[in-house]
Design an enzyme around this catalytic site. Sequence first.
Site, short mmCIF file in Angstrom:
data_model
loop_
_atom_site.label_atom_id
_atom_site.label_comp_id
_atom_site.label_asym_id
_atom_site.label_seq_id
_atom_site.Cartn_x
_atom_site.Cartn_y
_atom_site.Cartn_z
CE1 TYR A 270 -7.02 2.72 -0.58
CE2 TYR A 270 -4.63 2.87 -0.36
CZ TYR A 270 -5.76 2.21 -0.81
OH TYR A 270 -5.63 1.02 -1.46
CD GLU B 20 -2.93 -0.89 -0.15
OE1 GLU B 20 -2.97 0.21 -0.73
OE2 GLU B 20 -3.55 -1.88 -0.53
CG ASP C 283 -8.32 3.45 -4.81
OD1 ASP C 283 -9.52 3.17 -4.74
OD2 ASP C 283 -7.61 3.19 -5.78
#
Length: 296
Positions: free
Chosen positions: A122, A40, A140
């Site tokens: 996020y 991520e 996102d």
Amino acid sequence: MATVELSRLRRTLGRWYRVNGRHDLPWRTTRDPYAVLVSEVMLQQTQVSRVHPRYETWLKRWPTAESLAEATTGTVIREWAGLGYNRRAVNLQRAAREALEKFGGIPTEEAKLLTLPGVGPYTAAAVACFAGDKRTVALDTNIARVVARTLLGEATARVPHKQKLKEAAKAWLPKRGTRAHQLAAMDLGATVCKASSPACEICPLKSDCTWLAAGQPEADPTPNGKVTAAPFKSTARFARGQIVAILAKDSPLPASSIAAQLPEEHQENCGRYLEALAGDGIVTFRKEHWGLAEDL
DNA sequence: AACACGGGGTG
DNA sequence: CACCCAGTGTT
């Protein structure tokens, strides 16, 4: 959006995902919170195609949060080289170190994740959902665009609509299977409901899409009020990247020999850039020489 | 709300 | 050249 339509949209998206989803991505075949966090952070503002090979190398070198925590920050920055936004590398390692100290490992609770450096709304939601299977909205840019178009009839996900988008995305979540649902929405946004030239003809949601029904209204033109951006080579960002590349190859170095290797236009600002990089924890200064953090 | 923060791929 | 990309932190 009526409940019945949302549930049909969910099922349609799920069917599409089972056939067309990017199921082979290496960070999707693991539920290890550390591995998911690595992916991520790498994926923040960086395309899947560029992250893919680097993720594999990274996990091979530092398979656990413990191993990353023990590495030297300079080593971590070198491994990161070319991915951009070097602060992400520093923060990723800090996050690993802090998480080990505070939680004994990378957590999957959103609130705990949010306390870690470089982990924002996020990324915290993404790790919680993708590694911990938690039912939380990971908004996102892809999911935001899909929601904006399909559910709200907007061409793009605009900043002022962030809260509305989040609510709509939340209403769209299934009771169970949140992980697959959000991965599906993400894939749809990345491969079909693209920012430019979306492939609405092949979109599984086309018969329910409010944006398509409204005739795909254009986004407002970008507020072109600003002066044309300077060429990238003459930006501070470029110079900072150059400095990190120089120190990754050869350090420690006095400021003067770093400056000498920079393009003419950046030489007089080299000192300022170094100070800023030090403030970000990317470089350090010892005995009149500069080096990558923890390298001296 | 607006910026800074990288770099590469695409049209 | 302009825009885009699994965003975050600071001002």
